[in-house]
Design an enzyme around this catalytic site. Structure first.
Site, PDB file in Angstrom:
ATOM      1  N   ARG A  15       0.824  -1.216   0.000  1.00  0.00           N
ATOM      2  CA  ARG A  15       0.000   0.000   0.000  1.00  0.00           C
ATOM      3  C   ARG A  15       0.857   1.264   0.000  1.00  0.00           C
ATOM      4  O   ARG A  15       0.537   2.237  -0.677  1.00  0.00           O
ATOM      5  CB  ARG A  15      -0.962   0.002   1.195  1.00  0.00           C
ATOM      6  CG  ARG A  15      -2.028  -1.070   1.084  1.00  0.00           C
ATOM      7  CD  ARG A  15      -2.898  -1.119   2.311  1.00  0.00           C
ATOM      8  NE  ARG A  15      -2.084  -1.422   3.489  1.00  0.00           N
ATOM      9  CZ  ARG A  15      -2.421  -1.137   4.743  1.00  0.00           C
ATOM     10  NH1 ARG A  15      -3.565  -0.548   5.010  1.00  0.00           N
ATOM     11  NH2 ARG A  15      -1.625  -1.446   5.739  1.00  0.00           N
ATOM     12  N   ASN A  49      -6.165  -3.189   1.773  1.00  0.00           N
ATOM     13  CA  ASN A  49      -5.974  -4.620   2.021  1.00  0.00           C
ATOM     14  C   ASN A  49      -7.337  -5.280   2.188  1.00  0.00           C
ATOM     15  O   ASN A  49      -8.195  -4.768   2.901  1.00  0.00           O
ATOM     16  CB  ASN A  49      -5.163  -4.860   3.300  1.00  0.00           C
ATOM     17  CG  ASN A  49      -3.683  -4.666   3.111  1.00  0.00           C
ATOM     18  OD1 ASN A  49      -3.185  -4.555   2.005  1.00  0.00           O
ATOM     19  ND2 ASN A  49      -2.960  -4.616   4.220  1.00  0.00           N
TER      20      ASN A  49
END
Length: 90
Positions: free
Chosen positions: A19, A37
């Site tokens: 990320r 996620n």
């Protein structure tokens, strides 16, 4: 011309800085969107920009040291007209 894509990444994509790498790549390429996620170990990203900017963002993510993308599911979705920046969700 701008486009928006929803991409789900599979492989070694959680717990490896995916990320944060996505945010860095997106900001470097000038695209907007978000990354998240998922409960199943995958990562979902919505990204908006030109096709070239999006492809460069994906390439930069995949070049991450510990990231191992084994599969991607990508689909075009409607553009978010007023979106600003790229954000990490969750």
């Amino acid at each position: 011309m701008k486009t928006r894509k929803k991409i789900q990444f599979f492989g070694d994509v959680q717990g490896v800085g995916f990320r944060y790498r996505a945010k860095y790549a997106a900001e470097s390429c000038g695209v907007t969107g978000w990354v998240l996620n998922e409960w199943d170990g995958s990562v979902t990203m919505e990204v908006q920009g030109t096709e070239a900017e999006i492809q460069e963002t994906i390439k930069m993510i995949q070049d991450g040291k510990y990231i191992d993308v084994r599969d991607m599911v990508c689909k075009n979705i409607p553009e978010e007209e007023y979106e600003r920046g790229f954000h990490i969700r969750g």
